[in-house]
Design an enzyme around this catalytic site. Structure first.
Site, short mmCIF file in Angstrom:
data_model
loop_
_atom_site.label_atom_id
_atom_site.label_comp_id
_atom_site.label_asym_id
_atom_site.label_seq_id
_atom_site.Cartn_x
_atom_site.Cartn_y
_atom_site.Cartn_z
N ASP A 56 45.55 7.13 41.97
CA ASP A 56 46.21 8.30 41.37
C ASP A 56 46.53 9.38 42.39
OD1 ASP A 56 43.64 9.09 41.87
OD2 ASP A 56 43.39 10.17 39.99
N GLU A 79 42.35 52.03 42.90
CA GLU A 79 41.43 51.76 44.02
C GLU A 79 42.00 52.22 45.36
OE1 GLU A 79 38.50 50.74 43.35
OE2 GLU A 79 37.78 49.10 44.61
N ASP A 80 43.28 51.99 45.58
CA ASP A 80 43.83 52.15 46.93
C ASP A 80 44.83 53.28 47.12
OD1 ASP A 80 42.32 49.98 47.59
OD2 ASP A 80 43.96 48.53 47.49
N ASP A 123 45.47 37.90 41.12
CA ASP A 123 45.24 38.71 42.32
C ASP A 123 44.59 37.85 43.41
OD1 ASP A 123 44.54 40.97 44.00
OD2 ASP A 123 42.55 40.97 43.07
MN MN Z 1 44.69 43.13 44.73
#
Ligand code: MN
Length: 558
Positions: free
Chosen positions: A251, A68-69, A130
């Site tokens: 609790d 993607e990048d 992620d």
């Molecule tokens: Mn990522």
């Protein structure tokens, strides 16, 4: 073993090679916070390692943003790391295109679509890891983006984590989202409970040795004693039910005692009740009767020293792992894949996710193939596509733009002429895939075509097209056939012209119904006859054209 340790231990391993590849691909890139980009995939992979997922998942975590990048391609991933890793990265890339745009009613479909697009649960795990790091570093982003991502996490990813039994993660997601979506409430809550958390934790820490001694005297040795602080967001919701009175929440911090075996859990419960009185109505046996989400544990609340309430949770290591990591925990035990109970447990999970879908499909019910259960096959008969407004539409696999159009509205279905799928023109019989963004182009007065019946998948579309075809048939049948002809002749004016024309027509054995002439330099003569025989009419037209005054002859069957 952490990713860093794995990289140091064997530079030739899949994980080490993936780390080097990702570091090179992201070299020079920075995150919004200013730190090197590689920190993000590394943190993602560390989370996956902490969940003890397999090497391919961890490698995919390291590589999840390179396609993607960065200029790196899918082919280079296949070449360097094989088809499996490339497939997992692909899945994560596809998921990154699915965004929650706040369409409330279809939210459940959006969650299902994420599973359907993922195809393999490991893709979901990488995406969740992620997202966890993105949530932890959300403060570097602009306010609007923070809110969008926090909302998406709270509405989509936390429920998915819960569905997969990853309750710890879901709680963490909700806590971080809470601080961005309701910052004032979150601040108020933190200030209210911070001291209280500390006080209760100290109290439990002083109680733990007593508990351990009592258990040891009965020949029971806990594998571990732990403290569990309640998540802020779930505490906030619980406080609403208790008039915001924190002293009524027992609790806030619970004592968690972990054993090797189930009998030890029950024996320990008995010993504990012998020494400290249990609080009525608070003993829960979630081992014999697991919660609907498969949570297993024994719970009791006892009256401890100084008359204070203590919640104690008793469980085995295996239950603990499963309660924390849910379905991901099964990778922890994969060496025991042949173990019948284990496979049954996994099947229980898969069945449970399957039930999520109202319509049962033929999912992998065969305990023989462990890995197959991790494939998200139970959605294979359905696809989930997105409208331009961000609504997610659930359709049978193989559906086309026509099915989609009829699903939106019968009028849109009836008048559709073309479709755009992910921004590209596609034919109306194009087979849609999960995650596709579909746009329908319509045209006024356009009617459905009978050809559509050859490819539509939904009964809704089929029924509508059939009804439209029937209506068309009927209209055709009831439509009157022409019985007459009107002949129009444009000719130069002369006295007796109309008489000559009618004589020619009469010689051709046509019965004239009417004849009239509009005056002028080139008068138009209109004659209607009682025949609709095209051949005869055309022969007549030729004769009329031969007259020397004729400029033009035309006819129309009426
Ligand atoms: Mn990522």
């Amino acid at each position: 073993m952490t990713v860093k340790e794995a990289v140091a231990k064997d530079p030739g391993s899949l994980i080490a090679r993936a780390y080097v590849f990702a570091a090179k691909a992201h070299a020079g890139q920075k995150r919004k916070s200013g730190e090197p980009f590689i920190n993000h995939p590394l943190a993602t992979a560390e989370t996956l390692a902490a969940w003890r997922l397999d090497e391919a998942s961890i490698a995919a975590g390291l590589l999840h943003d390179v396609v993607e990048d960065t200029p790196a391609t899918r082919e280079s991933l296949v070449k360097n790391f094989g088809e499996e890793v490339a497939f997992l990265v692909d899945g994560v890339t596809k998921l990154s295109r699915i965004k929650y745009r706040g369409a409330e009613e279809k939210i459940e479909n959006l969650r299902k679509m994420i599973l359907a697009v993922s195809e393999d649960l490991r893709v979901v795990f990488v995406k969740l890891a992620d997202r966890l790091h993105n949530m932890k570093t959300l403060d570097a982003l602009p306010r609007e983006k923070q809110k969008r991502i926090a909302l998406e996490t709270s509405e989509i990813y936390a429920p998915i984590a819960n569905r997969l039994g990853m309750h710890e993660l879901a709680g963490e997601f909700q806590d971080i989202a809470f601080s961005y979506l309701q910052p004032q409430e979150a601040k108020w809550l933190t200030s209210q409970v911070k001291d209280e958390y500390g006080v209760r934790r100290k109290y439990l820490e002083s109680f733990a040795p007593d508990l351990e001694r009592v258990l040891k005297a009965a020949n029971i040795t806990p594998a571990k004693i732990d403290f569990r602080a309640k998540h802020y967001y779930s505490l906030y919701k619980k406080l609403f039910r208790y008039d915001m009175d924190i002293s009524r929440i027992y609790d806030l911090v619970a004592l968690r005692v972990i054993f090797k075996t189930v009998p030890e859990c029950y024996a320990a419960l008995g010993v504990i009740h012998e020494h400290w009185p249990p609080f009525p109505g608070r003993i829960k046996d979630y081992i014999a009767m697991p919660k609907i989400n498969n949570y297993r544990s024994l719970h009791t609340t006892i009256i401890g020293p100084e008359g204070k309430h203590i919640e104690i949770q008793l469980r085995t290591e295996e239950m603990h792992a499963e309660n924390e990591y849910g379905i991901a925990a099964h990778w922890l035990y994969k060496e025991k894949q042949t173990n019948k109970t284990r496979v049954d447990d996994v099947m229980a999970w898969v069945r449970q996710i399957k039930n999520w879908q109202e319509e049962h499909t033929s999912a992998a019910d065969n305990p023989e193939d462990f890995l197959r259960t991790m494939k998200i096959e139970f959605f294979k008969d359905r696809i989930f596509v997105i409208t331009p407004h961000g609504d997610v539409i659930d359709l049978p696999a193989g559906s086309t733009p026509v099915d989609f159009a009829y699903h939106i509205h019968s009028e849109i279905g009836a008048s559709c002429v073309a479709a755009k799928v992910n921004g590209q023109f596609a034919p109306l019989d194009h087979e849609l895939q999960s995650g596709d963004l579909v746009e329908i182009l319509t045209q006024k007065n356009k009617r459905p075509s009978g050809d559509w019946l050859k490819f539509v998948k939904t009964s809704m579309a089929r029924d509508h097209v059939r009804v439209a075809m029937k209506q068309k048939d009927q209209a055709l049948r009831t439509k009157r056939l022409p019985t007459k002809v009107e002949i129009r002749i444009v000719a130069r004016h002369r006295v007796g012209l109309l008489k000559d024309v009618t004589a020619i027509i009469a010689r051709s054995h046509f019965n004239i119904i009417s004849a009239n002439k509009a005056a002028g330099q080139f008068p138009i003569i209109r004659i209607q006859c009682d025949t609709a025989d095209k051949k005869k009419v055309e022969a007549l037209v030729l004769k009329l054209k031969k007259m020397k005054e004729t400029k033009e002859v035309g006819y129309q069957l009426i």
